[in-house]
Each structure stands twice: as C-alpha cells, then as structure tokens.
Design a protein around this motif. Structure first.
Motif, PDB file in Angstrom:
ATOM      1  N   LEU A 274      41.218  32.502  41.305  1.00 19.65           N
ATOM      2  CA  LEU A 274      41.038  31.730  39.954  1.00 19.65           C
ATOM      3  C   LEU A 274      41.407  32.564  38.938  1.00 19.65           C
ATOM      4  O   LEU A 274      41.208  33.687  38.847  1.00 19.65           O
ATOM      5  CB  LEU A 274      39.330  31.418  39.794  1.00 19.65           C
ATOM      6  CG  LEU A 274      38.659  30.360  40.680  1.00 19.65           C
ATOM      7  CD1 LEU A 274      37.066  30.440  40.526  1.00 19.65           C
ATOM      8  CD2 LEU A 274      39.266  29.070  40.483  1.00 19.65           C
ATOM      9  N   PRO A 275      41.787  32.092  37.889  1.00 19.23           N
ATOM     10  CA  PRO A 275      42.680  32.873  36.839  1.00 19.23           C
ATOM     11  C   PRO A 275      41.505  34.022  36.040  1.00 19.23           C
ATOM     12  O   PRO A 275      41.806  35.134  35.854  1.00 19.23           O
ATOM     13  CB  PRO A 275      42.861  31.725  35.811  1.00 19.23           C
ATOM     14  CG  PRO A 275      43.220  30.663  36.613  1.00 19.23           C
ATOM     15  CD  PRO A 275      42.234  30.589  37.657  1.00 19.23           C
ATOM     16  N   GLY A 276      40.273  33.560  35.997  1.00 13.68           N
ATOM     17  CA  GLY A 276      39.347  34.459  35.444  1.00 13.68           C
ATOM     18  C   GLY A 276      39.177  35.745  36.512  1.00 13.68           C
ATOM     19  O   GLY A 276      39.213  36.734  35.689  1.00 13.68           O
ATOM     20  N   THR A 277      38.951  35.581  37.573  1.00 11.30           N
ATOM     21  CA  THR A 277      38.587  36.582  38.567  1.00 11.30           C
ATOM     22  C   THR A 277      40.105  37.435  38.761  1.00 11.30           C
ATOM     23  O   THR A 277      39.862  38.693  38.755  1.00 11.30           O
ATOM     24  CB  THR A 277      38.397  35.800  39.967  1.00 11.30           C
ATOM     25  OG1 THR A 277      37.160  35.133  39.701  1.00 11.30           O
ATOM     26  CG2 THR A 277      38.086  37.107  41.073  1.00 11.30           C
ATOM     27  N   ARG A 278      41.203  36.784  38.766  1.00  9.19           N
ATOM     28  CA  ARG A 278      42.291  37.402  38.972  1.00  9.19           C
ATOM     29  C   ARG A 278      42.576  38.476  37.689  1.00  9.19           C
ATOM     30  O   ARG A 278      43.020  39.683  37.885  1.00  9.19           O
ATOM     31  CB  ARG A 278      43.569  36.465  38.843  1.00  9.19           C
ATOM     32  CG  ARG A 278      44.712  37.233  39.151  1.00  9.19           C
ATOM     33  CD  ARG A 278      46.046  36.153  39.441  1.00  9.19           C
ATOM     34  NE  ARG A 278      46.397  35.517  38.485  1.00  9.19           N
ATOM     35  CZ  ARG A 278      46.191  34.038  38.495  1.00  9.19           C
ATOM     36  NH1 ARG A 278      45.751  33.298  39.398  1.00  9.19           N
ATOM     37  NH2 ARG A 278      46.508  33.109  37.280  1.00  9.19           N
ATOM     38  N   GLU A 279      42.151  37.991  36.492  1.00 11.89           N
ATOM     39  CA  GLU A 279      42.227  38.817  35.127  1.00 11.89           C
ATOM     40  C   GLU A 279      41.612  39.759  35.380  1.00 11.89           C
ATOM     41  O   GLU A 279      41.809  41.047  34.893  1.00 11.89           O
ATOM     42  CB  GLU A 279      42.010  37.926  33.976  1.00 11.89           C
ATOM     43  CG  GLU A 279      43.256  36.898  33.543  1.00 11.89           C
ATOM     44  CD  GLU A 279      42.836  36.140  32.564  1.00 11.89           C
ATOM     45  OE1 GLU A 279      41.648  36.155  31.836  1.00 11.89           O
ATOM     46  OE2 GLU A 279      43.612  35.135  32.294  1.00 11.89           O
ATOM     47  N   ARG A 280      40.032  39.753  35.895  1.00 11.14           N
ATOM     48  CA  ARG A 280      39.313  40.748  35.997  1.00 11.14           C
ATOM     49  C   ARG A 280      39.566  41.925  36.971  1.00 11.14           C
ATOM     50  O   ARG A 280      39.650  43.066  36.727  1.00 11.14           O
ATOM     51  CB  ARG A 280      38.026  40.243  36.478  1.00 11.14           C
ATOM     52  CG  ARG A 280      36.645  41.292  36.153  1.00 11.14           C
ATOM     53  CD  ARG A 280      35.328  40.584  36.307  1.00 11.14           C
ATOM     54  NE  ARG A 280      35.044  40.213  37.491  1.00 11.14           N
ATOM     55  CZ  ARG A 280      34.878  38.906  37.796  1.00 11.14           C
ATOM     56  NH1 ARG A 280      35.213  37.872  36.907  1.00 11.14           N
ATOM     57  NH2 ARG A 280      34.523  38.464  39.145  1.00 11.14           N
ATOM     58  N   VAL A 281      40.366  41.535  38.164  1.00 11.98           N
ATOM     59  CA  VAL A 281      40.990  42.438  39.011  1.00 11.98           C
ATOM     60  C   VAL A 281      42.191  43.091  38.523  1.00 11.98           C
ATOM     61  O   VAL A 281      42.383  44.218  38.758  1.00 11.98           O
ATOM     62  CB  VAL A 281      41.275  41.658  40.414  1.00 11.98           C
ATOM     63  CG1 VAL A 281      41.995  42.586  41.209  1.00 11.98           C
ATOM     64  CG2 VAL A 281      39.977  41.014  41.103  1.00 11.98           C
ATOM     65  N   GLU A 282      43.009  42.383  37.924  1.00 15.57           N
ATOM     66  CA  GLU A 282      44.389  42.997  37.196  1.00 15.57           C
ATOM     67  C   GLU A 282      43.710  44.220  36.307  1.00 15.57           C
ATOM     68  O   GLU A 282      44.432  45.031  36.103  1.00 15.57           O
ATOM     69  CB  GLU A 282      45.063  42.129  36.728  1.00 15.57           C
ATOM     70  CG  GLU A 282      45.834  41.322  37.610  1.00 15.57           C
ATOM     71  CD  GLU A 282      46.618  40.045  37.080  1.00 15.57           C
ATOM     72  OE1 GLU A 282      46.289  39.805  35.925  1.00 15.57           O
ATOM     73  OE2 GLU A 282      47.388  39.171  37.834  1.00 15.57           O
ATOM     74  N   ALA A 283      42.651  43.859  35.404  1.00 15.93           N
ATOM     75  CA  ALA A 283      42.460  44.754  34.556  1.00 15.93           C
ATOM     76  C   ALA A 283      41.651  46.287  35.061  1.00 15.93           C
ATOM     77  O   ALA A 283      41.819  46.987  34.658  1.00 15.93           O
ATOM     78  CB  ALA A 283      41.042  44.242  33.640  1.00 15.93           C
ATOM     79  N   ALA A 284      40.993  45.885  36.240  1.00 19.96           N
ATOM     80  CA  ALA A 284      40.552  47.300  37.248  1.00 19.96           C
ATOM     81  C   ALA A 284      41.603  47.769  37.757  1.00 19.96           C
ATOM     82  O   ALA A 284      41.721  48.994  37.847  1.00 19.96           O
ATOM     83  CB  ALA A 284      39.665  46.643  38.294  1.00 19.96           C
ATOM     84  N   ILE A 285      42.711  47.223  38.198  1.00 19.15           N
ATOM     85  CA  ILE A 285      43.853  47.974  38.698  1.00 19.15           C
ATOM     86  C   ILE A 285      44.386  48.621  37.452  1.00 19.15           C
ATOM     87  O   ILE A 285      44.746  49.862  37.807  1.00 19.15           O
ATOM     88  CB  ILE A 285      44.785  46.733  38.938  1.00 19.15           C
ATOM     89  CG1 ILE A 285      44.354  46.172  40.287  1.00 19.15           C
ATOM     90  CG2 ILE A 285      46.247  47.392  39.440  1.00 19.15           C
ATOM     91  CD1 ILE A 285      45.179  45.030  40.867  1.00 19.15           C
ATOM     92  N   ASP A 286      44.704  48.110  36.206  1.00 17.95           N
ATOM     93  CA  ASP A 286      45.354  48.947  35.341  1.00 17.95           C
ATOM     94  C   ASP A 286      44.563  50.074  34.908  1.00 17.95           C
ATOM     95  O   ASP A 286      44.827  51.277  34.526  1.00 17.95           O
ATOM     96  CB  ASP A 286      45.456  47.954  34.042  1.00 17.95           C
ATOM     97  CG  ASP A 286      46.408  47.022  34.050  1.00 17.95           C
ATOM     98  OD1 ASP A 286      47.428  47.191  35.180  1.00 17.95           O
ATOM     99  OD2 ASP A 286      46.644  46.141  33.523  1.00 17.95           O
ATOM    100  N   GLU A 287      42.999  49.861  34.797  1.00 16.10           N
ATOM    101  CA  GLU A 287      42.091  50.872  34.424  1.00 16.10           C
ATOM    102  C   GLU A 287      42.200  52.165  35.341  1.00 16.10           C
ATOM    103  O   GLU A 287      42.134  53.265  34.768  1.00 16.10           O
ATOM    104  CB  GLU A 287      40.915  50.501  34.126  1.00 16.10           C
ATOM    105  CG  GLU A 287      39.774  51.455  33.619  1.00 16.10           C
ATOM    106  CD  GLU A 287      38.414  51.024  33.166  1.00 16.10           C
ATOM    107  OE1 GLU A 287      37.512  51.424  32.992  1.00 16.10           O
ATOM    108  OE2 GLU A 287      38.471  49.602  32.811  1.00 16.10           O
ATOM    109  N   LEU A 288      42.346  51.558  36.604  1.00 11.07           N
ATOM    110  CA  LEU A 288      42.059  52.750  37.673  1.00 11.07           C
ATOM    111  C   LEU A 288      43.522  53.165  38.142  1.00 11.07           C
ATOM    112  O   LEU A 288      43.429  54.173  38.941  1.00 11.07           O
ATOM    113  CB  LEU A 288      41.414  52.317  38.894  1.00 11.07           C
ATOM    114  CG  LEU A 288      39.958  51.932  38.828  1.00 11.07           C
ATOM    115  CD1 LEU A 288      39.281  51.325  40.230  1.00 11.07           C
ATOM    116  CD2 LEU A 288      39.147  52.998  38.239  1.00 11.07           C
ATOM    117  N   SER A 289      44.455  52.600  37.476  1.00 12.78           N
ATOM    118  CA  SER A 289      45.918  53.379  37.873  1.00 12.78           C
ATOM    119  C   SER A 289      46.133  53.034  39.325  1.00 12.78           C
ATOM    120  O   SER A 289      46.483  53.887  39.933  1.00 12.78           O
ATOM    121  CB  SER A 289      46.296  54.548  37.545  1.00 12.78           C
ATOM    122  OG  SER A 289      46.307  54.789  35.935  1.00 12.78           O
TER     123      SER A 289
END
Length: 342
Positions: free
Chosen positions: A37-52
C-alpha cells in the motif's frame, strides 16, 4: 525511529523495526513495491533513507540463484604479471556484468584451499586458479560440487578441467637463442624452484637451445634458484654470481621483477649493461620498457590469457573442457644488445 547500533550497517530488520512493519513487507518494498500500500511503502522508504540502508546484493542474489561473481586465485597479485592477468579477466567479465574477487595464494596450497572454501561459501559461479601444486584433486572436488573451475597459466593434468596457459618451454628457447645469437656461451638462469611448472618448463627450453647450439649445459648454464621471485631475490642472486671468478656474461631471469633487481645491482656495482653483462627478463610487464636501460623480455599475452580464461568459465561447469595454449614472443631492447630493433 529507532537507530541501529553505532558504526553497524543497517539491516533489513532495522528498517522493519523503524517503519513498524514486517521484514517481508520491507522485502516487498525493495523487490515488489506494487504489492505494498502507498502509505506503508512511503513509511518504509523513509526508514530506508533515514538509516542509509543498502541492500545486501550478495544475499539477494544467493536467494534468487543469480550470483554474478567469480573468483580468481593467483600466486601473487603484487606481481605485475598477475595484476595484468586479473585485468584481462575483469575486462572480459565486465561485458557480461560479472564481478571478480581476486586472492593471492602466495604459492601456498593450504592458503589456496582456504580461499576456495571462502569463494564457495560466497556462492561464486566459478573460480579461475593458478594451482600451487600439480595435484588438482581439490579443484575436481570443487567442480563436482557445482562450481566451475578453469586453470590459469597452467595446462591441465585432467582433460575434464579447462585450462589456459603459455608455452613456457618455447619462452625459454626464445631467451636462450637470443643470448646465443648475441655471442654468449656462459649464461646464468635465475630461476624459481622446479616444483613450479613454469620454472621447470623455462629451464627445459633453455637447455634445449644450448644443446642445439652444441654446448654442454653443465658448463654453459649456471642455474640459481631464487626463493623469492621479486626484485630483492634477483639482487641477492646476482650478487652471488658477481662473487664468482668465472662469472657469466648474460643473465636470464625467470620474471621481470627478478630482472629489475639484477639491473639495479649491476648499476650499483658499475657493471655496464649489456656491454659486460646482458640481461633478459620474462613476462614483459608494463615497466620493462620504461627502465633506464629498457629490458629485453619474453612477452606473455597476459590480457588475452585472462580474457580467454573468463570465456571458458562463463561457458558454465557443464561445457566441454577446452585447453588453450598461447605462444610467447621475444621483445628485444637495450638490456641485451647494443643495437635493439626499433
């Protein structure tokens, strides 16, 4: 978001915890984002960016059965010959988007086996090996386990394993014939141990030419075994020759690194090259032509050798074995003659 421990590379589990989702959801975002789902995907992508976070490509490829890495084990990657050889392999692999892992065995069978195990554990598709011994049973075992094997710089004693090599008997003949043509009848050969196939073959070639010229190798050839086939080994060996009363008028070196040490020592001792002592190397590595006295050397087609080995490996472990023998050539320069060809 919860950060992973300092200095530790973020894992997929760290991303899952930070985004409040399962590891499977993170995997779907990475590999099948349309399923999330778009909302879940955005949350995961934000975590990926924050944690490098950087995905583990090797693990992903292992799971998918699409590993595109191969290994090569050479005797000494510090030797320019093996560096050039690895470069030839790498350039060929790059055309098919394969990557190369290189290791040095230091001519140690145990070290070679350790690297073979390491490569197998990493799931490489195949290995190219300069064997440290004539016994290749361990390489046959690697192939039986499903990993492709190609022998590098050695003819194969087993017809079922592909190999690429250079005719080192011919190389020894070329060097000896050149020195004989220059008028030398007492030649030193700074060689490695005959347990190394190339060293034994080059010796055979030199002896064949001496006999063909009507000379007795027992008196015309002074062979010195050099334990360390590098410049320091060459320096130590030639110093021993200089202490002899009836020193040779020419020195043939098993490789260009040994020849470098010989030239360095002769210059230090104010011995003119080639007027007093002629010098011939082997491999024709990059620096041979750039020395203050350019080095005559037996050229091996290192790039072609590496590229052909990669070709054979990429054919796959079930392909019919091929055995390729390249021919060396002699490149004459100022270290062995006062009138080298232009």
């Amino acid at each position: 978001m919860t950060q992973p421990a300092a200095h530790r590379r973020a894992s997929i589990a760290d991303v899952a915890r930070a985004a409040g989702v399962s590891v499977g959801t993170v995997s779907n975002v990475l590999n099948r984002p349309e399923r999330v789902l778009p909302g879940t995907r955005e949350r995961v992508e934000a975590a990926i960016d924050e944690l490098s976070f950087v995905r583990n490509g090797s693990a992903r490829q292992l799971r998918a059965g699409t590993i595109t890495t191969v290994g090569a084990i050479v005797l000494d990657i510090a030797n320019p010959f093996f560096t050039d050889l690895a470069r030839g392999i790498e350039e060929r692999l790059d055309r098919d988007d394969f990557t190369l892992m290189v290791a040095s065995s230091d001519d140690d069978p145990d070290r070679e086996q350790r690297y073979l195990r390491l490569f197998e554990e990493h799931g490489v598709q195949g290995v190219m090996v300069v064997p440290a011994t004539d016994d290749i049973e361990h390489l046959l075992a690697v192939r039986r386990r499903g990993t492709g094997v190609v022998l590098l710089d050695r003819p194969s004693s087993d017809p079922s394993i592909s190999s690429v090599a250079v005719d080192d008997v011919r190389g020894g003949e070329l060097a000896a014939r050149h020195l004989l043509d220059e008028g030398h009848t007492r030649i030193a050969f700074l060689n490695g141990p005959h347990t190394i196939r190339q060293c034994a073959d080059r010796h055979e070639g030199v002896v064949k030419e001496l006999v063909a010229a009507g000379l007795d190798p027992a008196t015309a050839l002074v062979e010195v075994t050099v334990p360390s086939l590098n410049a320091d080994g060459g320096e130590a060996a030639v110093r021993g020759l200089l202490e002899q009363g009836d020193r040779p008028t020419a020195v043939f070196c098993v490789n260009d690194l040994v020849a470098l040490g010989v030239l360095r020592t002769l210059r230090t001792e104010n011995i003119a090259v080639p007027a007093e002592v002629a010098v011939v190397g082997y491999d024709d590595v990059t620096f041979a032509a750039e020395l203050s006295t350019p080095l005559t050397s037996v050229r091996q087609p290192t790039h072609e050798l590496g590229a052909r080995a990669a070709d054979l490996l990429l054919n796959g472990p079930d392909a019919t074995a091929e055995h390729v023998m390249f021919q060396p050539t002699l490149v004459v320069r100022a270290s062995s003659t006062s009138t080298p060809p232009k």
